[in-house]
Design an enzyme around this catalytic site. Structure first.
Site, PDB file in Angstrom:
ATOM      1  N   HIS A   1       2.292 -27.034  11.118  1.00 46.86           N
ATOM      2  CA  HIS A   1       3.669 -27.538  11.185  1.00 46.86           C
ATOM      3  C   HIS A   1       3.759 -28.940  11.805  1.00 46.86           C
ATOM      4  O   HIS A   1       4.398 -29.839  11.266  1.00 46.86           O
ATOM      5  CB  HIS A   1       4.559 -26.601  11.998  1.00 46.86           C
ATOM      6  CG  HIS A   1       4.549 -25.176  11.507  1.00 46.86           C
ATOM      7  ND1 HIS A   1       4.469 -24.858  10.184  1.00 46.86           N
ATOM      8  CD2 HIS A   1       4.630 -23.994  12.169  1.00 46.86           C
ATOM      9  CE1 HIS A   1       4.491 -23.528  10.051  1.00 46.86           C
ATOM     10  NE2 HIS A   1       4.583 -22.987  11.241  1.00 46.86           N
TER      11      HIS A   1
ATOM     12  N   ARG B   1       0.811  -1.218   0.000  1.00 47.50           N
ATOM     13  CA  ARG B   1       0.000   0.000   0.000  1.00 47.50           C
ATOM     14  C   ARG B   1       0.846   1.270   0.000  1.00 47.50           C
ATOM     15  O   ARG B   1       0.505   2.260  -0.632  1.00 47.50           O
ATOM     16  CB  ARG B   1      -0.910  -0.020   1.221  1.00 47.50           C
ATOM     17  CG  ARG B   1      -2.284   0.444   0.845  1.00 47.50           C
ATOM     18  CD  ARG B   1      -3.290   0.332   1.915  1.00 47.50           C
ATOM     19  NE  ARG B   1      -2.718   0.024   3.225  1.00 47.50           N
ATOM     20  CZ  ARG B   1      -3.432  -0.482   4.189  1.00 47.50           C
ATOM     21  NH1 ARG B   1      -4.688  -0.761   3.989  1.00 47.50           N
ATOM     22  NH2 ARG B   1      -2.904  -0.723   5.369  1.00 47.50           N
TER      23      ARG B   1
HETATM   24  C1  BG6 Z   1       5.381 -19.748  12.667  1.00 45.45           C
HETATM   25  C2  BG6 Z   1       4.537 -19.430  13.866  1.00 45.45           C
HETATM   26  O1  BG6 Z   1       4.610 -20.340  11.652  1.00 45.45           O
HETATM   27  O2  BG6 Z   1       6.423 -20.631  13.047  1.00 45.45           O
HETATM   28  C3  BG6 Z   1       5.373 -18.843  14.970  1.00 45.45           C
HETATM   29  O3  BG6 Z   1       3.512 -18.513  13.501  1.00 45.45           O
HETATM   30  C4  BG6 Z   1       6.549 -19.735  15.293  1.00 45.45           C
HETATM   31  O4  BG6 Z   1       4.604 -18.614  16.141  1.00 45.45           O
HETATM   32  C5  BG6 Z   1       7.304 -20.111  14.029  1.00 45.45           C
HETATM   33  O5  BG6 Z   1       7.413 -19.032  16.173  1.00 45.45           O
HETATM   34  C6  BG6 Z   1       8.361 -21.162  14.306  1.00 45.45           C
HETATM   35  O6  BG6 Z   1       9.154 -21.317  13.154  1.00 45.45           O
HETATM   36  P1  BG6 Z   1      10.682 -21.759  13.266  1.00 45.45           P
HETATM   37  O7  BG6 Z   1      11.111 -21.919  11.846  1.00 45.45           O
HETATM   38  O8  BG6 Z   1      11.396 -20.655  13.985  1.00 45.45           O
HETATM   39  O9  BG6 Z   1      10.692 -23.030  14.035  1.00 45.45           O
END
Ligand code: BG6
Length: 486
Positions: free
Chosen positions: A239, A51
């Site tokens: 995840h 934006r």
């Molecule tokens: C993100 C989450 O998808 O993954 C976060 O929204 C989290 O809350 C993060 O901290 C963790 O990712 P990584 O790669 O640091 O393990």
């Protein structure tokens, strides 16, 4: 070992939300690294769209600052000057007409067109519609959609339907950055490129599996997003579900996007509903000057969980009787992500008196996703020295950084790999629409039960391993969690 960098084809990548946090921390520094590695053709264009009204030069200056800060790059790096020449900027109105014609004019015929939606989820549908309305949703264009992909089954379905009005499934790249992590892919290599593990990879030999994703950070400035998500939506539905799938799935017939995703989907569909007694929620307390979860949350009386632990069962032939224990949380003792496959003890020990007291006797395969990516297989051996037969457990330890030399230590960030896969047109490491919907279908009743109940999450101390109740989840079954340490 010589790494093989295969350049991708010439592309125009549009990053919607290019001035936002994710773009500045991950996407743009990641693209820079791929550029330095020689993977990105110098003719390619990276077009920031947001934006803010600014010109190319102002955008380039901001990206330079972001790459210096988050990519830890010297600000005088000549590579950086060359990279910035790929960058352009268009000020765009996601909900209106502003900027779309200018954007279209910048897209080159013959180049691959990819559109990265690094914006608030409420804008995903608008962007898809505008792209279509302005003739940019042609059959070879790709869209990359960030998480969160919906907040329940109904919203995920609605979003899938909106995107599919304008793009085919093969054009939609739903990101789960865990799938881009080196060791997560290594899970598939370990399982399916070795004969060693697969025959043992089932309920007959595996006692249980533990999946831990522990973080030391709190929710900090993300309080309003996080408070509407909690650990279950933020980490488990996506995840952790992906990690569970890769550990539990059947061998796909080929390392091919649909073959892999078909097998993952079968795992999600085979998940049993989780019993209320087999799930523990936690919320971190204050620690000295650092506030509690409630200090950061939008609602000071919030019941949102910053920690969750659960016992999960998969109803199929392979896993009947083997529980999977999942836990994830913020403000825990250490930052560590790992999967431990704990095997059963041998059915009969001929060394009855030889076990050093208290020593575990079961083999364990620990796959460390971060930090110190690697694998560790615990095996029993005889304790060296005279004095009879005493057994001791030792690790066969492989840290990838040691085993693979400097390249093992310099692994590409998940985003780098995933963006290059988008340009290559490879969807293996992206979630398919039906996978996401199945995952929400399993998660929804858990969230519903919490919302319907009055219970608050269990408090836990920052720097601990989570609430005591989570220990009980394992103790009840005569098992225990691995220690959380980095
Ligand atoms: C993100 C989450 O998808 O993954 C976060 O929204 C989290 O809350 C993060 O901290 C963790 O990712 P990584 O790669 O640091 O393990």
């Amino acid at each position: 070992m010589v790494s093989r960098v295969i350049p991708v084809d010439d592309f125009d990548l549009v990053i919607f939300g290019a001035t936002g946090d994710l773009a500045r921390r991950k996407i743009l520094p990641g693209l820079f690294r791929r550029f330095v590695a020689g993977q990105i053709p110098e003719t390619s264009q990276i077009i920031g769209a947001a934006r803010t009204a600014q010109d190319d030069a102002a955008f380039q200056a901001d990206v330079r600052a972001a790459i210096v800060e988050f990519g830890k790059v010297d600000k005088k790096s000549p590579d950086l000057d060359r990279f910035l020449m790929l960058l352009h900027y268009v000020s765009i109105d996601a909900k209106g007409e502003g900027g779309w014609k200018e954007l279209k004019a910048k897209m080159r015929k013959g180049a691959i067109h990819a559109f990265y939606f690094s914006v608030a989820p409420s804008l995903f549908g608008d962007l898809a519609e505008r792209l279509a309305a302005h003739g940019m949703a042609h059959g070879d264009a790709r869209i990359v959609v960030e998480k969160p992909f919906g907040r329940d089954l109904a919203s995920a379905r609605a979003l899938n339907a909106t995107l599919r009005k304008h793009f085919d499934e093969h054009q939609i790249y739903r990101i789960d950055h865990y799938l881009g992590k080196e060791t997560v892919q290594n899970l598939m290599a370990v399982r399916f490129a070795n004969i060693l593990f697969e025959p043992l990879w089932n309920a007959q030999y595996v006692d249980h599996v533990q999946i831990t994703v522990a973080e030391t950070v709190g929710v900090g400035g993300r309080g309003s997003y996080y408070d509407n998500s909690g650990a279950i939506r933020d980490m488990v539905q996506n995840h952790m579900m992906q990690l569970l799938c890769l550990i539990a799935m059947e061998p796909p017939y080929h390392f091919d996007p649909d073959a892999v995703r078909d097998e993952k989907l079968k795992v999600i569909r085979a998940l049993e509903p989780v019993e209320a007694t087999e799930i523990v929620r936690g919320q971190y307390q204050a620690n000295g000057d650092e506030g509690s979860y409630l200090t950061h949350a939008e609602n000071p009386d919030s019941r949102t969980e910053s920690y969750v632990a659960m016992k999960v069962r998969i109803s199929n032939w392979r896993w009947q009787g083997t529980p999977f224990y999942l836990r994830t949380g913020k403000r825990l003792r250490a930052r560590t992500s790992e999967i431990a496959v704990v095997f059963k003890e041998p059915p009969h020990s001929i060394f009855e008196d030889a076990h050093t007291s208290g020593e575990p006797k079961a083999n364990e395969l620990v796959i460390r996703l971060q930090p110190n990516e690697g694998m560790n297989l615990k095996v029993m051996i005889k304790e060296p020295g005279p004095g009879g037969m005493r057994l001791v457990q030792v690790p066969l330890d492989m840290t990838f950084a040691d085993a693979l030399g400097p390249e093992g230590a310099d692994m590409p960030d998940a985003y780098e790999r995933l963006i290059m896969d988008v340009i290559r047109g490879n969807q293996t490491l992206f979630m398919r629409g039906d996978e996401i919907e199945a995952s929400w279908a399993w998660t929804d009743p858990i969230i519903q039960a919490w919302d319907d109940g009055k219970a608050r999450p269990e408090p836990y101390d920052p720097g601990s391993s989570g609430p005591d109740e989570a220990l009980g989840l394992m103790h009840r079954d005569g098992r225990r969690w691995r220690e959380i340490r980095s």
